[in-house]
Design an enzyme around this catalytic site. Structure first.
Site, PDB file in Angstrom:
ATOM      1  N   HIS A   4      40.722  36.341  38.017  1.00 63.65           N
ATOM      2  CA  HIS A   4      39.868  37.531  38.200  1.00 63.65           C
ATOM      3  C   HIS A   4      38.420  37.405  37.764  1.00 63.65           C
ATOM      4  O   HIS A   4      37.803  38.400  37.393  1.00 63.65           O
ATOM      5  CB  HIS A   4      40.506  38.739  37.484  1.00 63.65           C
ATOM      6  N   TYR A  13      37.077  36.041  35.131  1.00 64.45           N
ATOM      7  CA  TYR A  13      36.776  36.013  33.703  1.00 64.45           C
ATOM      8  C   TYR A  13      36.496  34.574  33.253  1.00 64.45           C
ATOM      9  O   TYR A  13      36.379  33.673  34.083  1.00 64.45           O
ATOM     10  CB  TYR A  13      37.900  36.708  32.917  1.00 64.45           C
ATOM     11  N   HIS A  47      44.974  34.270  30.466  1.00 61.38           N
ATOM     12  CA  HIS A  47      44.336  34.915  31.622  1.00 61.38           C
ATOM     13  C   HIS A  47      43.270  33.961  32.179  1.00 61.38           C
ATOM     14  O   HIS A  47      42.190  33.828  31.597  1.00 61.38           O
ATOM     15  CB  HIS A  47      43.707  36.237  31.179  1.00 61.38           C
TER      16      HIS A  47
END
Ligand code: STR
Length: 362
Positions: free
Chosen positions: A182, A184, A179
């Site tokens: 977004h 993060y 990931h």
């Protein structure tokens, strides 16, 4: 030219069709060990007709946790709990990737023994996250100013991703997805808005990409490039991070990723979070930079997916909210509906309601 219901291969994994279940945080892991629950096994099994399930974000370490009751993949108990899920999904004929998550500054000191969360830089951060309130229920709180990762902290973080990959493999996942989207941790390093470092991990595009690429290399080394996907959101506004130069930097990163022969690039588009839709010019440049499989995601309709598949700009599509409400979404897309409506009140936290009680077609 391809369509939703043709097979596609993502690295080492062959999918019977191109309808992917997007990673979806549901905040229903079992405390205090943040293990995947029996209910989550049922939830994923119900959705095993997806071409590929990408699991909810799964923290690679306790530093990587940012919301209450999200599952981890860094303890033996967590690996054992995930094994139950992957075995059941496979028995039901499905395939499942583990999404490896580190939230960085989108977190709270209550998850870290009172210490502030880690990020690229110690900049004041105006955003909120969800912790367990005194009544045991989810409570929205402000994120504190994070601490900047030291060189040692960065090395430890890369090691945590490596370890999480070994764990995911042991837990029976088919793939891992990094990931990097977004707002993060990895995105916090990629963006000049959140990264003000003056060492080898900040400044130029190459330096800001360094942590993400070190993570990619550690993860592929721990398993195999054809078992590794990555999710990015170069354009848009997420978690208080808006990056106006993100498109160009994203294309640069895509070029670096292309050289690593990954299983796929998962593009999260801005419109699901209220941003303007990407145009085909950007999609074409991304396709040129990354010739491997691209999964498009973000408020897609079946029509948009078919158009972009037909134009060769994406190779598969991930649906999120539609999969929450429609466990048998591929069958419903095939027949053109009908579709259940998702209920946002039960997206995050709680139990079976809004989780495993959406009906399949009769
Ligand atoms: C943003 C995108 C992503 O990659 C992961 C998450 C999971 C947690 C979500 C977050 C999201 C959006 C903001 C949420 C948060 C849980 C609580 C928070 C919905 C989808 C809010 O209640 C605003």
């Amino acid at each position: 030219m391809s369509t939703l219901f043709e097979p596609v291969t993502l690295g080492a994994v062959a999918l019977p069709h191109r309808v992917v279940m997007a990673p979806l945080t549901r905040m229903r892991a079992t405390p205090p060990g943040d293990t995947a629950s029996e209910l989550s096994r049922e939830y994923y099994v119900q959705r095993a007709s997806a071409g590929l399930i990408v699991s909810e974000g799964t923290q690679v370490s306790t530093w990587g946790k940012g919301y209450m009751d999200t599952p981890g993949i860094h303890t033996l108990e967590q690996v054992a709990a995930w094994r139950e899920v992957t075995d059941a999904v496979h028995a039901a004929g499905g395939r499942i990737a583990a999404q490896l998550w580190h939230v960085g500054r989108v977190s709270h000191e209550s998850f870290h023994d009172g210490e502030p969360p880690v990020s690229a830089s110690a900049l004041p951060y105006r955003n909120r996250t969800t912790v367990r309130g005194e009544d045991g229920r989810p409570q929205r709180v402000n994120c504190p100013t994070p601490q900047a990762l030291t060189a040692r902290g960065i090395a430890q973080t890369v090691e945590d991703y490596r370890r999480a990959t070994v764990n995911a493999r042991e837990a029976g996942f088919d793939l891992v997805e990094i990931h990097a989207a977004h707002g993060y941790l990895l995105h916090q390093f990629l963006s000049p808005v959140s990264n003000h470092r003056d060492d080898a991990y900040g400044g130029s595009v190459e330096n800001r990409e360094r942590l993400t690429l070190e993570v990619v290399d550690a993860v592929t080394d721990a398993w195999s490039a054809d078992r590794v996907g990555i999710r990015v959101s170069p354009v848009g506004k997420f978690n208080g991070l808006e990056d106006l130069g993100g498109g160009e930097a994203g294309l640069h990163l895509a070029g670096e990723l292309a050289r690593r022969d990954l299983a796929y690039l998962h593009l999260s588009e801005p419109d699901w979070a209220g941003g303007p839709a990407l145009d085909d010019d950007f999609r074409a440049r991304l396709r040129a930079a990354f010739p491997g499989p691209i999964i498009g995601a973000g408020a897609y309709t079946a029509e948009k997916a078919e158009r972009l598949l037909g134009a060769g700009l994406i190779d598969a599509v991930a649906f999120g909210r539609a999969f929450i409400a429609n466990p048998d979404l591929p069958a419903r897309l095939r027949s053109g509906g009908p579709f259940n409506e998702p209920d946002p009140a039960t997206f995050y936290g709680g139990g079976a309601e809004g989780y495993v009680d959406y009906p399949a077609l009769g």
